[in-house]
Design a protein around this motif. Structure first.
Motif, PDB file in Angstrom:
ATOM      1  N   GLN A   1     -12.959  28.324  47.982  1.00 27.02           N
ATOM      2  CA  GLN A   1     -11.605  28.250  47.404  1.00 27.02           C
ATOM      3  C   GLN A   1     -10.744  27.265  48.192  1.00 27.02           C
ATOM      4  O   GLN A   1     -10.996  27.062  49.368  1.00 27.02           O
ATOM      5  CB  GLN A   1     -10.955  29.644  47.392  1.00 27.02           C
TER       6      GLN A   1
ATOM      7  N   THR B   1     -10.946  25.055  45.715  1.00 29.45           N
ATOM      8  CA  THR B   1     -11.501  24.099  44.746  1.00 29.45           C
ATOM      9  C   THR B   1     -12.642  24.682  43.925  1.00 29.45           C
ATOM     10  O   THR B   1     -13.012  24.138  42.899  1.00 29.45           O
ATOM     11  CB  THR B   1     -12.014  22.840  45.497  1.00 29.45           C
TER      12      THR B   1
ATOM     13  N   ASN C   1     -18.802  18.885  50.171  1.00 24.85           N
ATOM     14  CA  ASN C   1     -18.493  20.091  50.940  1.00 24.85           C
ATOM     15  C   ASN C   1     -19.746  20.960  51.006  1.00 24.85           C
ATOM     16  O   ASN C   1     -20.302  21.331  49.977  1.00 24.85           O
ATOM     17  CB  ASN C   1     -17.336  20.858  50.297  1.00 24.85           C
TER      18      ASN C   1
ATOM     19  N   ASP D   1     -20.306  21.921  47.116  1.00 23.90           N
ATOM     20  CA  ASP D   1     -21.285  21.053  46.439  1.00 23.90           C
ATOM     21  C   ASP D   1     -22.710  21.467  46.791  1.00 23.90           C
ATOM     22  O   ASP D   1     -23.604  21.443  45.955  1.00 23.90           O
ATOM     23  CB  ASP D   1     -21.063  19.595  46.873  1.00 23.90           C
TER      24      ASP D   1
END
Ligand SMILES: Cc1cc2nc3c(=O)[nH]c(=O)nc-3n(C[C@H](O)[C@H](O)[C@H](O)COP(=O)(O)OP(=O)(O)OC[C@H]3O[C@@H](n4cnc5c(N)ncnc54)[C@H](O)[C@@H]3O)c2cc1C
Length: 300
Positions: free
Chosen positions: A114, A116, A4, A120
């Motif tokens: 959000q 998660t 991501n 990355d």
């Protein structure tokens, strides 16, 4: 492994295509004479993120902080391949220096990550062509507690939670390894940004922020009302997400003028007049003389 990615992009005045007096008499920037564009190195940052997604899977979210008209570069990001775009706009953030800008952007990155957690990879351009400080990327990394790789020119390897990056400087290169999540600031030599796709341009031409709906309605009279158009955009995922300072949980005294310790006391601008000219022979010797002259005058 899918990644991501978040890309931070800035809308800047196009200093290469000035259509009138760049500065007003009071010393402020004449924005009407300077068309607004995607900050050039942010296009390289976006391209690097798109290549990560294309090769490994994942998503690319683009965030900008600016006035409502900054939605233009978000539409451009969609046509170039971004999956999701977010406009952070709030009068309370106006006048932010790099400290306040990076605080607001760090809050927005946290929220965008959000539910998660942090993305990355966060990509920034190395530098914006207007403010020119190159501070925002490193400051965002610092505020998010992320390691940073500045002057990133190429991702040499991306495996699991490890990235290997080539950094490029005027006098050399360096290869570094880092654990994700991390933030990269990307240089202009990194890649050739892909052009906007015609198919995506057609699919996203109606993408709009809520403030633009009345203007859009005037251009698309087939919609009976703002509500009908708004519903249509919602259903097709074409309503650009807009956040304000409260949405990102920013403390009021850390954004805008209040959160900006930099105070510009005076602005001086220099007008270079071209009243005289010099001629150089179109020969190797003439070119050498021209280069020597330009170097002596600190023009190059
Ligand atoms: C002439 C001038 C002088 C200035 N001098 C100063 C100064 O001395 N000190 C100071 O603190 N501020 C200064 N500013 C204000 C500064 O422009 C803002 O703080 C600005 O929002 C960020 O700094 P920058 O443009 O230097 O960005 P840079 O740090 O050069 O930008 C690097 C990268 O950060 C990201 N980024 C930057 N801004 C945004 C944004 N709004 N939204 C999303 N991503 C973004 C982009 O990826 C960009 O490529 C000045 C502005 C101008 C026009």
């Amino acid at each position: 492994m899918a990644y991501n990615c978040i890309v931070l992009v800035k809308q800047v005045p196009d200093t290469a295509h000035i259509t009138g007096q760049a500065m007003k008499e009071d010393g402020t920037v004449n924005r009407a004479a300077l068309p607004a564009i995607f900050n050039p190195e942010d296009l390289n940052a976006l391209e690097m993120a798109l290549q990560v997604r294309d090769q490994h899977g994942g998503s690319v979210t683009v965030i900008t902080m600016g006035p409502p008209r900054a939605a233009d570069i978000l539409r451009e990001a969609l046509t170039r391949g971004a999956d999701r775009v977010i406009l952070l706009t709030d009068r309370r953030t106006a006048g932010s220096d790099t400290l306040a800008t990076s605080y607001a952007l760090a809050c927005a990155v946290r929220k965008a990550g959000q539910p998660t957690g942090l993305p990355d990879l966060v990509f920034c351009g190395r530098q914006a062509i207007d403010g020119d400080t190159a501070q925002v990327g490193p400051q965002v990394a610092e505020k998010l507690g992320l390691p940073q790789i500045t002057y990133a020119e190429a991702i040499l390897a991306l495996t699991g939670s490890e990235i290997v990056v080539r950094r490029a400087f005027p006098l050399g290169q360096e290869t570094v390894r880092c654990t994700l999540p991390c933030l990269l600031t990307v240089v202009g030599t990194a890649n050739q940004p892909r052009p906007p796709s015609v198919r995506r341009s057609a699919a996203t031409k109606l993408a709009a922020i809520p403030q633009e709906i009345p203007t859009l309605l005037a251009r698309w009279p087939e919609f009976s009302s703002e509500e009908a158009l708004s519903r249509y955009l919602d259903q097709r995922g074409l309503k650009i997400t807009v956040w304000n300072a409260d949405d990102i949980g920013a403390e009021a005294d850390r954004v805008g003028l209040e959160g900006s310790p930099t105070k510009v006391l005076k602005v001086d601008y220099v007008v270079l007049g071209g009243f005289e000219s010099r001629e150089f022979e179109p020969s190797p010797e003439g070119m050498s003389a021209l280069v020597r002259e330009l170097a002596r005058e600190y023009i190059i």
